[in-house]
Write a protein that holds these residues in place. Sequence first.
Motif, PDB file in Angstrom:
ATOM      1  N   ASN A 164       0.858  -1.184   0.000  1.00 19.85           N
ATOM      2  CA  ASN A 164       0.000   0.000   0.000  1.00 19.85           C
ATOM      3  C   ASN A 164       0.897   1.237   0.000  1.00 19.85           C
ATOM      4  O   ASN A 164       1.466   1.602   1.026  1.00 19.85           O
ATOM      5  CB  ASN A 164      -0.905  -0.009   1.231  1.00 19.85           C
ATOM      6  N   LEU A 165       1.022   1.886  -1.152  1.00 18.52           N
ATOM      7  CA  LEU A 165       1.940   3.019  -1.287  1.00 18.52           C
ATOM      8  C   LEU A 165       1.573   4.166  -0.351  1.00 18.52           C
ATOM      9  O   LEU A 165       2.451   4.791   0.254  1.00 18.52           O
ATOM     10  CB  LEU A 165       1.964   3.520  -2.730  1.00 18.52           C
ATOM     11  N   VAL A 166       0.274   4.444  -0.225  1.00 17.88           N
ATOM     12  CA  VAL A 166      -0.152   5.549   0.628  1.00 17.88           C
ATOM     13  C   VAL A 166       0.246   5.277   2.077  1.00 17.88           C
ATOM     14  O   VAL A 166       0.762   6.158   2.776  1.00 17.88           O
ATOM     15  CB  VAL A 166      -1.673   5.762   0.514  1.00 17.88           C
ATOM     16  N   ARG A 167       0.040   4.049   2.535  1.00 19.84           N
ATOM     17  CA  ARG A 167       0.323   3.717   3.933  1.00 19.84           C
ATOM     18  C   ARG A 167       1.816   3.796   4.234  1.00 19.84           C
ATOM     19  O   ARG A 167       2.226   4.412   5.226  1.00 19.84           O
ATOM     20  CB  ARG A 167      -0.201   2.320   4.262  1.00 19.84           C
ATOM     21  N   VAL A 168       2.648   3.187   3.382  1.00 14.52           N
ATOM     22  CA  VAL A 168       4.085   3.166   3.682  1.00 14.52           C
ATOM     23  C   VAL A 168       4.694   4.558   3.551  1.00 14.52           C
ATOM     24  O   VAL A 168       5.597   4.930   4.316  1.00 14.52           O
ATOM     25  CB  VAL A 168       4.830   2.144   2.791  1.00 14.52           C
ATOM     26  N   ARG A 169       4.205   5.359   2.601  1.00 14.93           N
ATOM     27  CA  ARG A 169       4.715   6.721   2.468  1.00 14.93           C
ATOM     28  C   ARG A 169       4.294   7.573   3.660  1.00 14.93           C
ATOM     29  O   ARG A 169       5.074   8.400   4.152  1.00 14.93           O
ATOM     30  CB  ARG A 169       4.236   7.343   1.160  1.00 14.93           C
ATOM     31  N   LEU A 170       3.076   7.367   4.135  1.00 13.73           N
ATOM     32  CA  LEU A 170       2.611   8.117   5.301  1.00 13.73           C
ATOM     33  C   LEU A 170       3.431   7.760   6.543  1.00 13.73           C
ATOM     34  O   LEU A 170       3.840   8.652   7.303  1.00 13.73           O
ATOM     35  CB  LEU A 170       1.132   7.841   5.550  1.00 13.73           C
ATOM     36  N   ILE A 171       3.698   6.487   6.735  1.00 15.29           N
ATOM     37  CA  ILE A 171       4.483   6.070   7.907  1.00 15.29           C
ATOM     38  C   ILE A 171       5.900   6.645   7.830  1.00 15.29           C
ATOM     39  O   ILE A 171       6.442   7.153   8.814  1.00 15.29           O
ATOM     40  CB  ILE A 171       4.523   4.539   8.018  1.00 15.29           C
ATOM     41  N   GLY A 172       6.515   6.570   6.656  1.00 13.95           N
ATOM     42  CA  GLY A 172       7.843   7.153   6.488  1.00 13.95           C
ATOM     43  C   GLY A 172       7.842   8.652   6.746  1.00 13.95           C
ATOM     44  O   GLY A 172       8.758   9.188   7.378  1.00 13.95           O
ATOM     45  N   TRP A 173       6.810   9.325   6.280  1.00  6.03           N
ATOM     46  CA  TRP A 173       6.655  10.763   6.499  1.00  6.03           C
ATOM     47  C   TRP A 173       6.534  11.075   7.990  1.00  6.03           C
ATOM     48  O   TRP A 173       7.146  12.016   8.498  1.00  6.03           O
ATOM     49  CB  TRP A 173       5.423  11.234   5.739  1.00  6.03           C
ATOM     50  N   LEU A 174       5.755  10.263   8.717  1.00  9.36           N
ATOM     51  CA  LEU A 174       5.546  10.488  10.149  1.00  9.36           C
ATOM     52  C   LEU A 174       6.821  10.249  10.950  1.00  9.36           C
ATOM     53  O   LEU A 174       7.175  11.048  11.831  1.00  9.36           O
ATOM     54  CB  LEU A 174       4.432   9.570  10.663  1.00  9.36           C
ATOM     55  N   VAL A 175       7.498   9.155  10.653  1.00 11.04           N
ATOM     56  CA  VAL A 175       8.737   8.844  11.379  1.00 11.04           C
ATOM     57  C   VAL A 175       9.781   9.922  11.123  1.00 11.04           C
ATOM     58  O   VAL A 175      10.441  10.420  12.046  1.00 11.04           O
ATOM     59  CB  VAL A 175       9.273   7.458  10.965  1.00 11.04           C
ATOM     60  N   SER A 176       9.918  10.318   9.864  1.00  6.08           N
ATOM     61  CA  SER A 176      10.891  11.339   9.502  1.00  6.08           C
ATOM     62  C   SER A 176      10.550  12.676  10.156  1.00  6.08           C
ATOM     63  O   SER A 176      11.427  13.381  10.673  1.00  6.08           O
ATOM     64  CB  SER A 176      10.941  11.495   7.982  1.00  6.08           C
TER      65      SER A 176
END
Length: 291
Positions: free
Chosen positions: A169-181
Amino acid sequence: CTLVVSLQVFVGNSGIVSFGHVAFFGVGAYTAALLTIPSNVKERALPMLPAILMNLETGLVTATLAGALVAFLVALLTGLALARMQEQAMAMATLALLVMMHAIFSNWETVTRGTIGLYGIPRGINLWVALSGIIIIIGLALLFKASPTGLHLQASREQPLAAQTIGINLVRVRLIGWLVSGALMGSAGALWAQNILAFGPDQFYFVETFTVLSMLVIGGLGSVSGAVVGAAVVTVVSELLRDLEGGFTLGPLSIPELPGLVQLAVAVLIMIILIYRPEGLLGQREVGGKR
């Protein structure tokens, strides 16, 4: 170093350039400042500050965690929309985020003192605290890169369509990476604020954004080690050339002032890296890891 590593968590793993991460750095810095400035200083500098913040005074750890949390919440509010965009659109939207947050920092005078900036922040950072912060942020970045979500995010960087076909799920993994960063950037900003003691909104804008991005490009987008190396290279080059900007003598020659020499040298270094090593000095390799 912490800023570059925090940025690498998203940009390096997703392959999407972000011009907005310095905004999270500013959020963390302002949060830590408001939580650590003594109440008597806040009464003079920020007389209209809400009472809950006026009387609140915390220590280093609490302020740093709070900076990370507030940056995480801002990243969540923005990431829910940004993560659904196409790669190019998302990159441009992050630039809008940077401009928007700078406008907030510059005009929310009740909380930030606007363009005047904040002062009176107690120094809570020493060499060992700074080193501990760097080690923790680098460790978290490496853990995220090796995690299932981090690996999925890297897969989406290489082949977005293929990643979707195997169930990522591109939206989910990009969102998680965005949040962690974003959270790591906020914690870095909180640590920075407790060392710099006074700052204003212009320290979270274009100059810092492109400085951090240049460090990441030079070191290598694909590795945490590259982020560290890039930060070290640009810092060393800047410090070596800073004294030369005021002019120098070379034998019988007297060289006049050279304003902008540091920026020119960094720009030339970026061009050389992009021509001869497009992936950066370390590429996607980690120091001590297998080739």
